[in-house]
Design a protein around this motif. Sequence first.
Motif, mmCIF file in Angstrom:
data_model
loop_
_atom_site.group_PDB
_atom_site.id
_atom_site.type_symbol
_atom_site.label_atom_id
_atom_site.label_comp_id
_atom_site.label_asym_id
_atom_site.label_seq_id
_atom_site.Cartn_x
_atom_site.Cartn_y
_atom_site.Cartn_z
ATOM 1 N N ASP A 1 55.619 32.496 44.437
ATOM 2 C CA ASP A 1 55.439 32.923 45.819
ATOM 3 C C ASP A 1 54.893 34.345 45.870
ATOM 4 O O ASP A 1 54.037 34.661 46.693
ATOM 5 N N LEU A 2 55.401 35.185 44.964
ATOM 6 C CA LEU A 2 54.983 36.587 44.952
ATOM 7 C C LEU A 2 53.538 36.758 44.482
ATOM 8 O O LEU A 2 52.953 37.820 44.667
ATOM 9 N N ARG A 3 52.965 35.710 43.886
ATOM 10 C CA ARG A 3 51.549 35.792 43.498
ATOM 11 C C ARG A 3 50.619 35.686 44.690
ATOM 12 O O ARG A 3 49.450 36.037 44.594
ATOM 13 N N ARG A 4 51.139 35.188 45.814
ATOM 14 C CA ARG A 4 50.291 35.030 46.992
ATOM 15 C C ARG A 4 49.753 36.382 47.436
ATOM 16 O O ARG A 4 50.465 37.377 47.445
ATOM 17 N N PRO A 5 48.477 36.414 47.843
ATOM 18 C CA PRO A 5 47.896 37.690 48.265
ATOM 19 C C PRO A 5 48.732 38.407 49.323
ATOM 20 O O PRO A 5 48.901 39.623 49.257
ATOM 21 N N ALA A 6 49.300 37.667 50.282
ATOM 22 C CA ALA A 6 50.074 38.323 51.343
ATOM 23 C C ALA A 6 51.300 39.020 50.768
ATOM 24 O O ALA A 6 51.661 40.118 51.201
ATOM 25 N N MET A 7 51.954 38.395 49.791
ATOM 26 C CA MET A 7 53.138 39.016 49.197
ATOM 27 C C MET A 7 52.752 40.198 48.319
ATOM 28 O O MET A 7 53.436 41.220 48.306
ATOM 29 N N GLN A 8 51.649 40.061 47.593
ATOM 30 C CA GLN A 8 51.168 41.182 46.792
ATOM 31 C C GLN A 8 50.877 42.377 47.689
ATOM 32 O O GLN A 8 51.200 43.511 47.361
ATOM 33 N N ARG A 9 50.299 42.076 48.855
ATOM 34 C CA ARG A 9 49.971 43.135 49.810
ATOM 35 C C ARG A 9 51.251 43.778 50.350
ATOM 36 O O ARG A 9 51.358 44.995 50.441
ATOM 37 N N ASN A 10 52.242 42.947 50.706
ATOM 38 C CA ASN A 10 53.492 43.478 51.254
ATOM 39 C C ASN A 10 54.222 44.367 50.254
ATOM 40 O O ASN A 10 54.748 45.413 50.606
ATOM 41 N N GLU B 1 60.300 38.978 53.710
ATOM 42 C CA GLU B 1 58.883 39.001 53.335
ATOM 43 C C GLU B 1 58.478 40.305 52.653
ATOM 44 O O GLU B 1 57.355 40.413 52.154
ATOM 45 N N VAL B 2 59.349 41.312 52.692
ATOM 46 C CA VAL B 2 59.002 42.580 52.048
ATOM 47 C C VAL B 2 60.013 42.956 50.962
ATOM 48 O O VAL B 2 59.991 44.069 50.451
ATOM 49 N N ILE B 3 60.902 42.028 50.631
ATOM 50 C CA ILE B 3 61.866 42.222 49.544
ATOM 51 C C ILE B 3 61.497 41.234 48.444
ATOM 52 O O ILE B 3 61.419 40.036 48.706
ATOM 53 N N PRO B 4 61.257 41.707 47.217
ATOM 54 C CA PRO B 4 60.775 40.790 46.190
ATOM 55 C C PRO B 4 61.731 39.625 45.913
ATOM 56 O O PRO B 4 61.290 38.486 45.800
ATOM 57 N N PHE B 5 63.017 39.944 45.819
ATOM 58 C CA PHE B 5 63.975 38.895 45.475
ATOM 59 C C PHE B 5 65.125 38.861 46.473
ATOM 60 O O PHE B 5 66.219 39.328 46.190
ATOM 61 N N ARG C 1 42.043 35.081 39.735
ATOM 62 C CA ARG C 1 42.819 35.916 40.660
ATOM 63 C C ARG C 1 43.672 36.923 39.897
ATOM 64 O O ARG C 1 44.301 36.570 38.882
ATOM 65 N N ASP C 2 43.672 38.148 40.341
ATOM 66 C CA ASP C 2 44.674 39.106 39.882
ATOM 67 C C ASP C 2 45.188 39.833 41.107
ATOM 68 O O ASP C 2 44.894 39.430 42.237
ATOM 69 N N ARG C 3 45.937 40.914 40.898
ATOM 70 C CA ARG C 3 46.627 41.512 42.054
ATOM 71 C C ARG C 3 45.654 42.098 43.062
ATOM 72 O O ARG C 3 46.005 42.277 44.222
ATOM 73 N N GLU C 4 44.413 42.383 42.641
ATOM 74 C CA GLU C 4 43.449 42.995 43.557
ATOM 75 C C GLU C 4 42.583 41.985 44.291
ATOM 76 O O GLU C 4 41.853 42.356 45.211
ATOM 77 N N GLY C 5 42.621 40.732 43.870
ATOM 78 C CA GLY C 5 41.831 39.746 44.600
ATOM 79 C C GLY C 5 41.237 38.672 43.704
ATOM 80 O O GLY C 5 41.678 38.470 42.575
ATOM 81 N N LEU C 6 40.215 37.992 44.253
ATOM 82 C CA LEU C 6 39.597 36.828 43.604
ATOM 83 C C LEU C 6 38.147 37.129 43.266
ATOM 84 O O LEU C 6 37.470 37.823 44.010
ATOM 85 N N VAL C 7 37.678 36.570 42.160
ATOM 86 C CA VAL C 7 36.244 36.589 41.925
ATOM 87 C C VAL C 7 35.841 35.261 41.289
ATOM 88 O O VAL C 7 36.631 34.642 40.572
ATOM 89 N N GLN C 8 34.630 34.834 41.588
ATOM 90 C CA GLN C 8 34.160 33.567 41.017
ATOM 91 C C GLN C 8 33.574 33.794 39.626
ATOM 92 O O GLN C 8 32.740 34.674 39.424
ATOM 93 N N ILE C 9 34.034 32.964 38.691
ATOM 94 C CA ILE C 9 33.464 32.956 37.353
ATOM 95 C C ILE C 9 32.610 31.701 37.242
ATOM 96 O O ILE C 9 33.026 30.640 37.705
#
Length: 583
Positions: free
Chosen positions: A136-145, A549-553, A47-55
């Motif tokens: 928590d900020l690693r979650r895709p939803a937070m990365q998106r926000n 949910e839209v404030i990092p800290f 996983r990185d900030r753009e999404g998931l890929v299977q290795i």
Amino acid sequence: MAADRSNWKRTHYCGELRPAHSGQDVVLMGWVHKNRDMGNLVFVDLRDREGLVQIVFRSDKAALIEEAKRLRTEFVVGVRGTVRPREAKNKDLATGEVEVEAKELKLFAASKIPPFAVADPPQASEELRFKHRYLDLRRPAMQRNIRLRHEAALRVRNFLSGKGFYEIETPFMTKSTPEGARDYLIPSRVYKGRFYALPQSPQILKQTLMISGFDRYFQIVRCFRDEDLRADRQPEFTQIDIEMSFIDREDLFVVIEELMASVFELIGEKLTLPFPKLSYKETMEKYGSDKPDLRIHLEMKDLTAIGKDLSADLLKNIFAAGGELKGLLLPGAGSLSRGQLDKLGEKAKSFGAKGLIWIKKQDGFKSSLRLAESEFESIWAALGGGEGDLGLLIADKKETGLKALGEIRRTWPQEKAGNKRDFKFAWVTDFPLMEWSDEEGRLVSMHHPFTSPLDEDMGLLEKEPARVRAKAYDLVLNGIEVGGGSIRIHDTELQRKIFSVLGLTPKETEEKFGFFLEALTYGAPPHGGIALGFDRLVMILAGEESIREVIPFPKTTSALCLLTNSPSEVSDRQLAELGLKLK
RNA sequence: GGGGUCGUAGUUCAGCUGGUUAGAACGCCGGCCUGUCACGCCGGAGGUCGCGAGUUCGAGUCUCGUCGGCCCCGCCA
């Protein structure tokens, strides 16, 4: 032992790989999201900030597969490998048609077992999420926000810059002002016993910039208010602060509407312009709120005139005391049980009403109030009621009735459901300039003391200041105040008069605002502006229910930062340097 | 400042009118497994019931206080 990555360069983000990349050698860097060990075959979701890929790690590389088996959730790794079409696709994954067959693996950092899984929706309390916010900020939803927040800010800058606005900074270390919210103070070391204050908003300084001739200013800027928190209120929050010279209200409305249209394009929304305008009086009387949710179609009715002809003694007494009768029709709610009606009554009481009258029409009228059939008919006609509907009436002080019925309107569940992607903007205009504060025992500005009165109300300023309306406006969206502003006073004498009506002595006025009053005497252009709540705006864009949910800290509702454990005590030495002593 | 609600395993939760050794799922650890993607199978470890008093023969459970999360009122020019 962490690997050296000096000779590796990332070629792609995990989330961007597609069938078109098949056959390419890629280098990925990311976090181990999941490890599926099949024995002689290992799958790792990276996983990185753009999404998931299977290795996939295959058995023909024995040493490699042994390394892969040791990977755990949230380890940071680099993978070099080849993109291939998958044998079995995963249509739940954007990259699900491909996988990366690993040729080399580098472990950059191990991780302790995380206290909660990095996955949406979060399977952890907000308390735990805040304590480990970095996870928590690693979650895709937070990365998106957070990404959406960036994109919204960029849109604002590009749009306003294109309209000739300059982004100009104003100081955070500034002056405490007596009006408004509680200030956060910064003690001065150099001048013991004196304090800077963090700005509640850059108000005076942006007006000063207008006096300086910058003509069009904006700033995406942090503001600080030491007041209690809510889902949509943090002690530090971000405003899109805007000011323009030589304009009237309509000029500003156009700019802001276009700005909103530009920002909402980010989520694929095409806004209808212009936004409707409602006077403060109108919105209070129809919706019982100065920030109406226009997704809800229910409107209140004034029944005072009808009420005065009714036989009920209860009403007569209230009218004699200057009260009014307000009504709200809830279509189809005639089937509510006695218990449900009692609950509505409790709700009305919690907002200050002394009682709630209900009338329903189901095989004739039933009501908590005893009236003649013809009297029910006339009320029902005024409410526009039909068979099976429920009417709620409050006879009380006007403001109390409006507020309580407004709350019932706002939270009426049948009206709230399923309209999250419906964006109903409105301008609320002609706010009162001032309102009476029981706590302070004086008139206080409803907006702020630099707000210009309406020209036609200027004559009331001396004798009936509470009746003066202001050139002030709020931007409201789905029941949330997303911004507020006004045309300002640019005349020194009028500004002095306002301070005096607000009960500031000439001495206080001079101490707190002297510099500004003097600035106004050197040729201040007519000007006005607005401040938009950036966190709230992004919250709505993201479809979230809280600005946290839209404030990092963010801080908790008791104003703590659970990540850094602030606020915290400081050393005696630090206090001594500042000339401070704790009581 | 006030009201409501929650706090039990790493996590999310269950735990009845107070009564044996506090449970489940996920996670974690060990073993097996070549096409998984909520992998599966076998085995195992893991608890200051937020903290402190009190009531009681006995408290996760009742009372009071306190700390913390969330929601709301006040407050937020």
